[in-house]
Design a protein around this motif. Structure first.
Motif, short mmCIF file in Angstrom:
data_model
loop_
_atom_site.label_atom_id
_atom_site.label_comp_id
_atom_site.label_asym_id
_atom_site.label_seq_id
_atom_site.Cartn_x
_atom_site.Cartn_y
_atom_site.Cartn_z
N TYR A 4 -58.08 -33.89 16.99
CA TYR A 4 -58.51 -33.49 18.16
C TYR A 4 -57.90 -31.99 18.38
O TYR A 4 -58.75 -31.05 18.95
N THR A 5 -56.61 -31.89 18.18
CA THR A 5 -56.06 -30.28 18.28
C THR A 5 -56.65 -29.24 17.55
O THR A 5 -57.08 -28.24 17.78
N TYR A 21 -60.30 -28.54 18.88
CA TYR A 21 -60.39 -28.23 20.39
C TYR A 21 -61.01 -26.89 20.46
O TYR A 21 -61.96 -27.00 21.58
N LYS A 55 -64.86 -30.30 26.25
CA LYS A 55 -63.50 -30.84 25.85
C LYS A 55 -63.68 -32.35 26.28
O LYS A 55 -62.95 -33.15 25.50
N ALA A 87 -62.75 -35.03 23.55
CA ALA A 87 -61.73 -36.04 23.58
C ALA A 87 -61.91 -37.35 23.75
O ALA A 87 -61.35 -38.24 22.84
N THR A 139 -54.49 -32.41 25.70
CA THR A 139 -55.34 -31.38 26.50
C THR A 139 -54.53 -30.51 27.08
O THR A 139 -54.81 -29.25 27.26
N MET A 147 -52.89 -28.20 24.86
CA MET A 147 -53.84 -27.19 24.14
C MET A 147 -54.40 -26.12 25.21
O MET A 147 -54.82 -25.13 24.47
#
Length: 475
Positions: free
Chosen positions: A63-64, A67, A73, A77, A135, A138
């Motif tokens: 996910y990171t 991103y 987003k 996610a 989230t 990031m």
């Protein structure tokens, strides 16, 4: 550079203050609970907090990585959360089906099966919490990220104190604190970032999920191997050495965790920054300077601990009845090296994640684990805590260079001469300090001076950046 340092400071607050809470929490809880009750809670806590690391299946790291590639987003996610949530639900069902067995296994009684239900809810909440915190991280909301992490630790501590105030004096103090203290804070987090939980127009993106799994699964496997690497020294001490050696090693490990706090703070800050810089096309010189500056900071902390090791020994002699705890000072330097090498490798391993060739991480972990096993087998039976510390230091030096070399194969590389020389000096200084040597303070000071002389170019770079700030953008 001012914004850069401000973000670093913001991300550092959470780990530093969180460590302070943990430092206060342990003696308070051990005062009210017997050793047996603390042991029951400790076994449950150790097991529970490890579970999310496996059910994420590395998708939190994926996910990171993705991103900055997605404008939506929430969509990203939700795709990343889907598989871990399904795994969490399956685990919850297993907890319900085997609740009595789990209660008997963990608490030596079948009457605490309801705790297994609570634990299932905790696991599901932790999955959501993880992606919400990522989230925030990031988005580089440094102070908010630290605030939530700190509040989570504070919530666990305060709920435990509430249980004690209510008259509870058994393992449930820690268990309830861990579960309900965290869940109460999670409710605030879930409300603030509730937009991530809106599933209108949701659809499963199999291509995206498969791509993230391809990135994440090797990360999970590598992390599991690293966990084994971190446990090998204590396993060998348990098998081949004495309880005194284990006690000395454990206390020294806690002291070296001063650098571990810095490691956590830097990793929290560096990952989102590095990914964003990659998307923005920042030059390699920016990454090189951060690596050089980090090396200088870690060098300063490392040699400072070595130079004040005698006062540390005096404090330990006062704090503990056992005179043998004074031996702790001999291995502090060696046990600092794993933290230092891991932290430094975060700046040189970026090619692996940028290129998505995360399978290299598995090879890196194996290359570090094998020497650790061999050296522990050879050294621990004869050198005890010194042998285990030496094996750990060597393993993580190999870990650092393996990460760096595999990253180089992807095209991400900058000159490592400075790092090689300083690492060698730190290792020699730590090794010599592991034994009773005459005039050790002067010898250590000599190593300190040499280490900083090797980094004179970093001082020049700092001066150059200050004088030509328009040419450098660290935002």
């Amino acid at each position: 550079m001012e914004k850069f340092l401000k973000r670093f400071f913001g991300f550092s607050l959470g780990p530093v203050l969180g460590a302070l809470i943990s430092f206060v929490q342990v003696p308070v809880l051990t005062y009210f609970l017997t050793v047996d009750e603390y042991g029951l809670a400790g076994a449950f806590q150790t097991l529970l907090v490890q579970i999310p690391n496996f059910i994420y299946i590395g998708l939190d790291q994926a996910y990171t990585r993705e991103y900055h590639r997605f404008k939506d987003k929430r969509y990203l996610a939700q795709q990343a959360m889907l598989v871990p949530m399904l795994a969490g639900v399956l685990l919850f069902v297993c907890f319900i089906v085997f609740d009595e067995q789990l209660s008997l296994w963990l608490f030596d009684s079948p009457h605490y099966q309801y705790i297994a239900w609570y634990a299932g809810v905790w696991v599901l909440a932790t999955v959501i919490e993880r992606f919400m915190l990522l989230t925030i991280r990031m988005e580089e909301r440094a102070f908010e990220y630290s605030l939530f992490n700190l509040t989570l630790k504070l919530g666990v501590f305060l709920f435990s104190m509430l249980c004690i105030a209510a008259g509870m004096r058994d393992f449930r103090v820690i268990v309830y604190g861990l579960i309900f203290g965290q869940l109460l804070v999670d409710l605030i987090l879930f409300w603030r970032y509730r937009y991530l939980l809106k599933y209108d127009h949701f659809r499963v993106d199999q291509t995206l999920i498969q791509g993230m799994l391809k990135f994440g699964v090797p990360v999970m496997v590598a992390a599991s191997l690293t966990s084994v690497l971190n446990s090998v020294d204590m396993l060998f001490l348990t098998e081949f050495s004495t309880p005194v050696d284990r006690g000395i090693y454990s206390v020294a490990f806690k002291i070296s965790s001063v650098i571990g706090i810095l490691k956590t703070a830097f990793a929290s800050f560096w990952t989102p920054t590095a990914y964003r810089w990659h998307e923005e096309g920042k030059s390699l010189n920016h990454y090189k300077f951060i690596s050089d500056a980090l090396l200088m900071l870690l060098t300063a902390v490392f040699f400072a601990l070595l130079l004040v090791k005698k006062p540390i020994g005096w404090i330990l002699d006062l704090a503990y009845d056992e005179v043998m705890y004074g031996e702790v000072i001999y291995i502090v330097g060696l046990l600092c090296l794993p933290h230092i090498m891991y932290t430094l490798s975060e700046t040189t391993t970026l090619g692996i994640v940028f290129s998505r060739k995360t399978h290299y991480n598995i090879v890196v972990s194996i290359l570090a684990l094998l020497p650790s096993l061999i050296l522990n087998y050879i050294l621990t039976p004869t050198w005890g805590y010194r042998g285990a510390a030496l094996a750990s230091a060597v393993a993580y030096i190999i870990f650092y260079f393996a990460r760096t070399l595999f990253s180089r194969s992807t095209g991400f590389y900058f000159q490592q001469k400075k790092q090689v020389v300083v690492t060698l000096l730190m290792f020699l200084a730590a090794f010599i300090n592991a034994f009773k040597v005459e005039y050790i303070e002067w010898i250590t000071l000599g190593f300190t001076i040499m280490a900083f002389v090797c980094q004179l170019s970093t001082f020049k770079d700092i001066a150059s950046i200050r004088n030509n700030s328009d040419e450098w953008d660290f935002s």
